[in-house]
Design an enzyme around this catalytic site. Sequence first.
Site, mmCIF file in Angstrom:
data_model
loop_
_atom_site.group_PDB
_atom_site.id
_atom_site.type_symbol
_atom_site.label_atom_id
_atom_site.label_comp_id
_atom_site.label_asym_id
_atom_site.label_seq_id
_atom_site.Cartn_x
_atom_site.Cartn_y
_atom_site.Cartn_z
ATOM 1 N N GLY A 51 28.763 21.519 -0.047
ATOM 2 C CA GLY A 51 28.836 20.512 1.215
ATOM 3 C C GLY A 51 27.978 19.375 1.169
ATOM 4 O O GLY A 51 27.039 19.251 0.552
ATOM 5 N N CYS A 52 28.286 18.396 1.854
ATOM 6 C CA CYS A 52 27.361 17.236 2.196
ATOM 7 C C CYS A 52 25.990 17.788 2.863
ATOM 8 O O CYS A 52 24.709 17.172 2.140
ATOM 9 C CB CYS A 52 28.068 16.490 3.062
ATOM 10 S SG CYS A 52 28.913 16.654 4.563
#
Length: 343
Positions: free
Chosen positions: A148-149
């Site tokens: 994920g970011c």
Amino acid sequence: MIRAGIVGGTGYTGVELLRILALHPEVEVAVVTSRADAGVRVDAVYPSLRGHIDAVFTAPEVDTLAACDVVFFATPNGTAMLMAEQLLARGVKVIDLSADFRLQDAKEWSQWYGMEHACPDLIAEAVYGLPEINRERIKSARLIACPGCYPTSVQLGFLPLLEKGLIDCDHLIADVKSGVSGAGRKAELAALMSECGESFKAYSVSGHRHLPEIRQGLALATGKPVGLTFVPHLTPMIRGIHATLYARLESNTEDLQALYEQKYKDEIFVDVLPNGAHADTRSVRGSNRCQIAIHRPQGGQTVVILSVIDNLVKGASGQAVQNMNLMFGLAEDVGLSAVALYP
């Protein structure tokens, strides 16, 4: 040429994949899917791709996607796990940008994502796609779970300290800000400009879905569970992640600037800024780079790490292409050499 398919081509990460792959010299975008826009030309939905992408959106069917060498899932959580097994059986490599294969514990995944995992047997095979820690495993993988970011920015920021055992692992703090594109391309009240413009707020303070992913990655680096307080914030900008990371040093003898420079000296997508610099999101917007700055306020025991990425590039689609390059034996930066946009 690598024949690539994109499942979920109408979201922000999907169109970012199209933008990057359109200029990738070794890739042909063969299939782009969208249930809602099946039969519509991609460049009719995204005129920015006119002259670069000639594909027409199709329904996401395994038989169609099986003609690809690699399939990217730029889809909501719970979609990739329904098709991955069939595609892998047909010899197609899978790169999942959602969270379906990130967590190693299927029960924990179900607790955070509110559904039963459709193919828990594949979780053990999935390789976590953070190249800076898993490069060799990625090269031989069939199934990639892209980070994920938030986890990308936090892990890259903390890793050098954890690997050297220089900080108290029980009391880490990640104070992280994201642009609104991180919420995805959907009509949602909280993401409307009139709601988030000229405002700034924390959310999911009691527990964000990325928390177990970050803890899992940091624990692998240090060899034991970590105590992490993770607070995400929504900022009135479109792109960008700014992670301000806090930890208490257990030693005063290490040159932290030199430590980070040595750790990332061969990483083309991690840029350690000069001593005293302050990382900002505009300096990485549109690029696949993470920029990191190290600080010790007043020379004390608290270390503050600033880590910034573009959430749609290094935090999603750019990192997915970086993984694809490794999987197919290409130079890691092919198609990813774009300089950040400024201003």
